[in-house]
Design an enzyme around this catalytic site. Structure first.
Site, short mmCIF file in Angstrom:
data_model
loop_
_atom_site.label_atom_id
_atom_site.label_comp_id
_atom_site.label_asym_id
_atom_site.label_seq_id
_atom_site.Cartn_x
_atom_site.Cartn_y
_atom_site.Cartn_z
N ILE A 132 0.84 -1.21 0.00
CA ILE A 132 0.00 0.00 0.00
C ILE A 132 0.87 1.25 0.00
O ILE A 132 0.36 2.36 0.13
CB ILE A 132 -0.96 0.06 1.21
CG1 ILE A 132 -0.23 -0.18 2.53
CG2 ILE A 132 -2.10 -0.92 1.05
CD1 ILE A 132 0.56 0.93 3.09
N ARG A 164 4.43 2.45 -1.97
CA ARG A 164 4.75 2.97 -3.29
C ARG A 164 5.23 1.81 -4.15
O ARG A 164 5.91 0.90 -3.65
CB ARG A 164 5.84 4.05 -3.24
CG ARG A 164 5.35 5.41 -2.76
CD ARG A 164 4.43 6.11 -3.77
NE ARG A 164 4.02 7.42 -3.31
CZ ARG A 164 2.90 7.67 -2.62
NH1 ARG A 164 2.06 6.69 -2.32
NH2 ARG A 164 2.61 8.92 -2.26
N GLU A 221 3.25 3.25 -12.31
CA GLU A 221 1.87 3.72 -12.22
C GLU A 221 1.58 4.83 -13.23
O GLU A 221 2.43 5.70 -13.39
CB GLU A 221 1.71 4.27 -10.79
CG GLU A 221 0.35 4.10 -10.23
CD GLU A 221 0.36 4.35 -8.71
OE1 GLU A 221 1.05 3.61 -7.98
OE2 GLU A 221 -0.33 5.27 -8.29
N HIS A 273 -4.73 2.62 -6.67
CA HIS A 273 -4.21 3.59 -5.71
C HIS A 273 -5.36 4.27 -4.93
O HIS A 273 -5.53 5.49 -4.97
CB HIS A 273 -3.34 4.64 -6.41
CG HIS A 273 -2.34 5.29 -5.51
ND1 HIS A 273 -1.08 5.62 -5.90
CD2 HIS A 273 -2.44 5.67 -4.20
CE1 HIS A 273 -0.43 6.18 -4.89
NE2 HIS A 273 -1.23 6.22 -3.85
#
Ligand code: NAP
Length: 309
Positions: A226, A228, A257, A275
């Site tokens: 959770i 990066r 991402e 995210h």
């Protein structure tokens, strides 16, 4: 930004609101640094030394980041160019811990896969060996990074699910619940049934969860991230899932991402969230209130409450 955040900033400053939800381009950031006295930036707005190098001291004197993670900002370079950087710690803690629990439950109990089965009309009814997953209650919960969010996850694990908590952090923590500090990440990985990544992204944590850590994990174990994306070496994670080295993964963040590789998408046992950590209006409003307060304090000549450089 949430309307309440815009209203709070508008009450204090002359503001310009950028309507796009895409990250600022390099050109936009450059002109922003030259034109505004302060900017509220967020994830994806990449401020590098290279971007700042043409400025002696830019007009912009503060970057109030909307978010606790600020690895997209070169804080040292900002300091060298007289730019203060702040973040929004605390406001995000419980919401992000809740998403960690969502991922733990979904990955262990195969909830994503099961929901896809139902939606596809392929569910043929309950039977004693249907979609067996890993029982979550009482498991060993390993936390990489026992900071604000790591502790909030550990509390949920201990008090809510009767889990044994182990952790790795740079320093020993004085905690209000039992938790054992492990000597190394390899040791924690070998011990835990569920390993949760909760360290900030930094040069030291880049690819901290690599092939050797994944190899150390038992084959029934689950990896949750959770924090990066680039803390986990994504190619090594895909290889571990391909080879059945670990049972499942639950991810809120990705190395590149918002690109989610086919290697993850193809795995039924990878739970993939976009995210979502802080994605609740009240949480985003609290983050906004903190960022605006950092700006207010700065321009009032007061200490900036959440200064990070
Ligand atoms: P925090 O309170 O600063 O905690 C970070 C923890 O990581 C601390 O325990 C720290 O140890 C440990 N740590 C740092 N570097 C380490 C290293 N090299 N080796 C071992 N441990 C290390 O931060 P937080 O508020 O919990 O947030 C953590 C991260 O979560 C943020 O930086 C952000 O990137 C991410 N995040 C994600 C979302 C999302 O939407 N998914 C939302 C919010 C935050 P010490 O205490 O000993 O220094």
């Amino acid at each position: 930004m949430p309307p309440a955040t815009i209203a709070a900033a508008d009450a204090l400053f002359e503001i310009e609101v950028r309507p796009s939800t895409q990250p600022m381009t390099r050109a936009e950031l450059r002109s922003g640094l030259a034109v505004f006295d302060g900017m509220m930036v967020t994830l994806g707005d990449v401020v590098t030394a290279d971007l700042l190098q043409d400025f002696g001291r830019p007009r912009c004197k503060i970057l109030a980041n909307f978010g606790v993670g600020f690895n997209h900002i070169d804080t040292e370079a900002c300091r060298a160019h007289g730019v203060t950087v702040s973040n929004t710690p605390g406001a995000v803690t419980d919401a992000t811990a809740d998403v960690a629990m969502t991922l733990i439950l979904m990955a262990c109990r195969r909830a994503g896969e099961a929901e896809r089965l139902v939606r596809a009309g392929r569910w043929s009814g309950w039977h004693p060996t249907q979609m067996l997953g890993m029982h979550v209650t009482g498991r060993r919960l390993g936390i990489l990074g026992m900071g604000r969010i790591g502790q909030a996850i550990a509390r949920r694990g201990h008090f809510g699910f009767g889990m044994d908590v182990g952790y790795v952090a740079r320093s020993q923590k004085d905690l209000a619940f039992p938790a054992t500090r492990h000597d190394s990440l390899g040791d924690l990985a070998a011990w835990a049934d569920i390993l949760v990544v909760a360290v900030p992204a930094s040069p030291e944590t880049h690819h901290m969860v690599d092939a050797s850590v994944l190899e150390a994990m038992p084959s029934h174990a689950v990896l949750i991230n959770i924090a990066r994306g680039d803390i986990v070496e994504e190619a090594a994670l895909i290889a571990a899932l391909d080879q059945g080295q670990i049972a499942a993964a639950g991810l809120d963040v990705y190395e590149f991402e918002p690109k989610v590789p086919q290697g993850l998408l193809k795995h039924e046992n990878a739970v993939l969230l976009p995210h979502l950590g802080t994605a609740c209006l009240d949480v985003r409003e609290s983050m906004g209130a903190m960022a605006v307060e950092n700006l207010r304090a700065f321009f009032a000549g007061e200490p900036v409450p959440n200064r990070v450089n």
